[in-house]
Design an enzyme around this catalytic site. Structure first.
Site, mmCIF file in Angstrom:
data_model
loop_
_atom_site.group_PDB
_atom_site.id
_atom_site.type_symbol
_atom_site.label_atom_id
_atom_site.label_comp_id
_atom_site.label_asym_id
_atom_site.label_seq_id
_atom_site.Cartn_x
_atom_site.Cartn_y
_atom_site.Cartn_z
ATOM 1 N N THR A 233 0.844 -1.198 0.000
ATOM 2 C CA THR A 233 0.000 0.000 0.000
ATOM 3 C C THR A 233 0.879 1.248 0.000
ATOM 4 O O THR A 233 0.651 2.185 -0.783
ATOM 5 C CB THR A 233 -0.923 0.000 1.224
ATOM 6 N N GLN A 263 -5.868 -1.920 -2.932
ATOM 7 C CA GLN A 263 -5.251 -0.676 -2.493
ATOM 8 C C GLN A 263 -4.380 -0.076 -3.604
ATOM 9 O O GLN A 263 -3.500 -0.750 -4.149
ATOM 10 C CB GLN A 263 -4.397 -0.912 -1.253
ATOM 11 N N ARG A 375 -14.701 3.969 9.124
ATOM 12 C CA ARG A 375 -14.596 2.786 9.973
ATOM 13 C C ARG A 375 -13.228 2.796 10.652
ATOM 14 O O ARG A 375 -12.278 3.423 10.148
ATOM 15 C CB ARG A 375 -14.810 1.503 9.177
ATOM 16 N N TRP A 377 -9.747 1.758 11.437
ATOM 17 C CA TRP A 377 -8.625 0.940 11.022
ATOM 18 C C TRP A 377 -7.797 0.510 12.237
ATOM 19 O O TRP A 377 -7.270 -0.594 12.275
ATOM 20 C CB TRP A 377 -7.771 1.737 10.024
#
Length: 469
Positions: A233, A263, A375, A377
């Protein structure tokens, strides 16, 4: 009691940072040697170790500055320690993506010392009592907004048609790296209209760079690296910026890998005191990686699907447009995924006086997908939306889980005086960590003035900003 625990009882903040620096020096040498062994072609683990070398080198620099200088404030120290801890976790994440877990055993003590140093800072045991440290800048105030290709002079002009001093942005960055950290004067790079297919890395030694384009979707820096095809990523970013004091204006940063490649980062930023003005960030999953440090985005456009504003910076988005794109079949959209991992980190994502809306292709099918504000992580994920126009495409519950009950009592999510069809908090999640602010005093810590101390470093850019609510 472990050796680390026993020693920590006798150490102050300065000494804990020294201990962390010693650990980082040892770990960087280890990851560098491992990376050299695994750098053969097509070895994806080698890419992850290469990322780690960059991350630990930057962390060495950050801690060295804390130990050598006397002008760091309490906020500076906490921010840089949070950044070093995030760099460490980012290395581990990248290696885990490639199936390499052994480093966890090598780095346990580093995590301990960094958390200890952060805890001491929060308790008021500052290593020094400095005055605000800000990037040196000898340009006239308002440079970022007032600079014009017709009336101003750039240090470098990039044009892929050969009409500038260079054809590639990377050629300019390579020239600047020769000067290293000795150069303090701001350098202005004008990138003429065109599409620049380059992977750009502006590391921590290249400070005070101003990148100016000819406008959103006229000057485009593009790439298509992604995790599905082997990158980490971190490494998938089309543009990565670590040098402090980075400014950008009138440019599109994009990653064209698409929704099927997982990603795929357009911009990764860990530049302290960075400002992005009238820029666009286009991607799908993980478009904008606000990795670490203090960042400010004004009048920008961000496009994506899953976790497309993510990381552990202290960052404010003000008067920005957030566009939801169409994800893969069966997926949902999550605007943010903030990764604060401990209660002592002074980081978080703040979206202020902005707009959330669908792209045209998503508007036609938005009822077939669920879209959430964010959300968690990491365990102490922290995100707020304030005075923002939220379209009805956002699910009434507002926020989504990472998995099960993870972080629902330790995260900090909040909303304040939002508008639009998706702004009602009547059916929002009932998690212990979710809040509805009822006063400016509650919202204040997440504004430009408090979260990123913007009053002391944004004015020189000339970019408009609002300190509070």
């Amino acid at each position: 009691m472990t050796t680390s625990s026993a020693m920590s009882l006798q150490l102050d903040g300065f000494e804990t940072i020294q201990m962390a620096q010693t650990q980082i020096l040892q770990i960087r040498k280890w990851v560098q040697s491992m990376g050299d062994e695994l750098s053969r072609p097509l070895n994806h683990a080698g890419m992850a170790f290469s990322d780690c070398v960059k991350l630990y080198s930057e962390s060495e620099f950050r801690l060295s500055q804390l130990l050598l200088n006397e002008n760091e404030t309490h906020d500076d120290t906490r921010m840089w320690l949070s950044g070093v801890l995030t760099n460490h976790r980012t290395c581990l994440n990248g290696l885990n993506e490639k199936g390499f877990d052994e480093i966890q055993l090598v780095t346990h003590n580093l995590t301990f010392w960094l958390n200890k140093a952060l805890a001491l800072q929060t308790q008021g045991s500052s290593i020094r009592k400095g005055v605000p440290r800000r990037p040196q800048d000898n340009q006239v105030g308002g440079t970022l907004t007032s600079w014009s290709p017709t009336t101003s002079k750039a240090d470098f002009v990039v044009a892929n048609d050969g009409s500038g001093t260079h054809r590639k942005i990377n050629d300019v960055i390579a020239a600047l790296k020769k000067f290293g950290s000795k150069r303090t004067r701001r350098v202005i790079i004008y990138v003429k209209a065109g599409v620049y297919n380059e992977k750009i890395e502006i590391d921590h030694s290249v400070k005070n760079v101003m990148l100016v384009g000819d406008g959103i979707d006229r000057t485009i820096i593009t790439g298509n690296r992604n995790v599905a095809d082997g990158d980490t990523t971190f490494g998938s970013a089309t543009v990565g910026v670590s040098g402090d004091g980075f400014w950008a204006r009138d440019i599109t940063f994009e990653n064209t890998a698409g929704p099927y490649k997982a990603q795929a980062v357009a911009l990764r930023a860990s530049s302290d005191f960075s400002v992005f003005y009238r820029c666009s960030f286009k991607g799908y999953q993980d478009t904008l990686y606000v990795l670490t440090m203090r960042q400010f985005y004004r009048d920008c456009r961000i496009y994506g699907t899953i976790d497309f504003i993510f990381g552990n910076a202290a960052v404010v988005f003000q008067n920005c447009d957030i566009f939801i794109r169409r994800p893969n079949h069966g997926q949902g959209n999550f605007i943010t995924a903030q990764s604060r991992d401990g209660p002592h980190e002074n980081t978080g994502i703040s979206v202020h006086k902005s707009r959330i809306r669908p792209t045209p292709e998503f508007a036609a099918v938005e009822n077939s997908f669920r879209t959430y504000l964010g959300r968690p992580w990491r365990e102490y994920s922290r995100t707020v939306f304030m005075e923002t126009d939220i379209d009805g495409l956002v699910d009434p519950k507002g926020w989504g889980e990472w998995h099960g009950n993870f972080a629902l009592s330790t995260l900090f999510y909040a909303e304040y005086k939002n508008t639009g069809m998706g702004s009602s908090t009547a059916r929002r999640v009932n998690w212990p960590g979710f809040h509805v602010f009822n006063s400016p005093q509650e919202a204040g810590p997440f504004c430009v003035g408090k979260l990123i101390q913007g009053e002391s470093w944004i004015p020189v850019t000339g970019v408009p900003f609002q300190l509070g609510v």
